[in-house]
Design a protein around this motif. Structure first.
Motif, PDB file in Angstrom:
ATOM      1  N   UNK A 119     -68.164 -71.189  93.283  1.00 52.81           N
ATOM      2  CA  UNK A 119     -67.925 -72.455  93.972  1.00 52.81           C
ATOM      3  C   UNK A 119     -68.825 -73.519  93.377  1.00 52.81           C
ATOM      4  N   UNK A 120     -68.366 -74.752  93.406  1.00 54.58           N
ATOM      5  CA  UNK A 120     -69.162 -75.875  92.915  1.00 54.58           C
ATOM      6  C   UNK A 120     -68.870 -77.078  93.793  1.00 54.58           C
ATOM      7  N   UNK A 121     -69.896 -77.566  94.450  1.00 56.98           N
ATOM      8  CA  UNK A 121     -69.755 -78.717  95.339  1.00 56.98           C
ATOM      9  C   UNK A 121     -70.400 -79.941  94.700  1.00 56.98           C
ATOM     10  N   UNK A 122     -69.656 -81.026  94.680  1.00 55.78           N
ATOM     11  CA  UNK A 122     -70.155 -82.285  94.131  1.00 55.78           C
ATOM     12  C   UNK A 122     -70.612 -83.197  95.264  1.00 55.78           C
ATOM     13  N   UNK A 123     -71.732 -83.864  95.033  1.00 56.45           N
ATOM     14  CA  UNK A 123     -72.240 -84.800  96.026  1.00 56.45           C
ATOM     15  C   UNK A 123     -72.844 -86.011  95.326  1.00 56.45           C
ATOM     16  N   UNK A 124     -73.092 -87.073  96.098  1.00 63.06           N
ATOM     17  CA  UNK A 124     -73.639 -88.300  95.536  1.00 63.06           C
ATOM     18  C   UNK A 124     -72.765 -89.478  95.922  1.00 63.06           C
ATOM     19  N   UNK A 125     -72.992 -90.587  95.293  1.00 65.00           N
ATOM     20  CA  UNK A 125     -72.240 -91.799  95.609  1.00 65.00           C
ATOM     21  C   UNK A 125     -70.921 -91.814  94.830  1.00 65.00           C
ATOM     22  N   UNK A 126     -70.100 -90.847  95.130  1.00 62.42           N
ATOM     23  CA  UNK A 126     -68.870 -90.627  94.381  1.00 62.42           C
ATOM     24  C   UNK A 126     -67.757 -91.556  94.860  1.00 62.42           C
ATOM     25  N   UNK A 127     -67.162 -92.241  93.918  1.00 63.97           N
ATOM     26  CA  UNK A 127     -65.978 -93.037  94.243  1.00 63.97           C
ATOM     27  C   UNK A 127     -64.707 -92.248  93.965  1.00 63.97           C
ATOM     28  N   UNK A 128     -64.698 -91.547  92.861  1.00 65.39           N
ATOM     29  CA  UNK A 128     -63.516 -90.793  92.501  1.00 65.39           C
ATOM     30  C   UNK A 128     -63.890 -89.688  91.523  1.00 65.39           C
ATOM     31  N   UNK A 129     -63.270 -88.526  91.701  1.00 66.03           N
ATOM     32  CA  UNK A 129     -63.415 -87.425  90.745  1.00 66.03           C
ATOM     33  C   UNK A 129     -62.071 -87.235  90.055  1.00 66.03           C
ATOM     34  N   UNK A 130     -62.067 -87.386  88.749  1.00 68.03           N
ATOM     35  CA  UNK A 130     -60.817 -87.303  88.003  1.00 68.03           C
ATOM     36  C   UNK A 130     -60.465 -85.880  87.646  1.00 68.03           C
ATOM     37  N   UNK A 131     -61.461 -85.114  87.291  1.00 65.77           N
ATOM     38  CA  UNK A 131     -61.203 -83.731  86.900  1.00 65.77           C
ATOM     39  C   UNK A 131     -62.440 -82.899  87.184  1.00 65.77           C
ATOM     40  N   UNK A 132     -62.203 -81.640  87.477  1.00 62.97           N
ATOM     41  CA  UNK A 132     -63.297 -80.686  87.638  1.00 62.97           C
ATOM     42  C   UNK A 132     -62.944 -79.447  86.837  1.00 62.97           C
ATOM     43  N   UNK A 133     -63.957 -78.733  86.439  1.00 60.69           N
ATOM     44  CA  UNK A 133     -63.674 -77.551  85.639  1.00 60.69           C
ATOM     45  C   UNK A 133     -64.858 -76.635  85.515  1.00 60.69           C
TER      46      UNK A 133
END
Length: 120
Positions: free
Chosen positions: A21-35
């Motif tokens: 699992x991988x969780x993204x955090x921060x002042x994110x506006x948009x995530x285009x791709x994850x991998x």
């Protein structure tokens, strides 16, 4: 900035399964791709699987039919289900995200990596 925190690595016997699992955090506006990428000792980092925000998934030939990537956009989290693991899957697995934040344009972010060891 974007922080990526991975979990789920470990030691497993050949033929076994693991879920990363991988969780993204921060002042994110948009995530285009994850991998997910991996790097074995003495080898270059290679793409394992990727999933864009609205497109089709992509897998390395070596993991097709064994690994499945999925994504929960509401949680900014990406998963990698790994089945039928082989010793050659042993590597450090890195989470990757392409995202924009409140202060940056589209940028590439990496997690710190999680060790996956497949051994009897």
């Amino acid at each position: 900035q974007v922080q990526l925190v991975e979990s789920g690595g470990g030691l497993v016997q050949p033929g076994g399964s693991l879920r990363l699992s991988c969780a993204a955090s921060g002042s994110i506006l948009s995530i285009y791709a994850m991998g997910w990428y991996r790097q074995a000792p003495g080898k270059q980092r290679e793409l394992v699987a990727s999933i864009p925000s609205g497109g089709t998934t992509n897998y390395a030939d070596s993991v097709k039919g064994r690994f499945t990537i999925s994504r929960d956009n509401a949680k900014n989290t990406v998963y990698l289900q790994m089945n039928s693991l082989k010793p050659e899957d042993t590597a450090v697995y890195y989470c990757n995200a392409v995202a924009t934040t409140a202060w940056t344009g589209r940028s590439n972010y990496w997690g710190q990596g999680t060790q996956v060891t497949v051994s009897s």
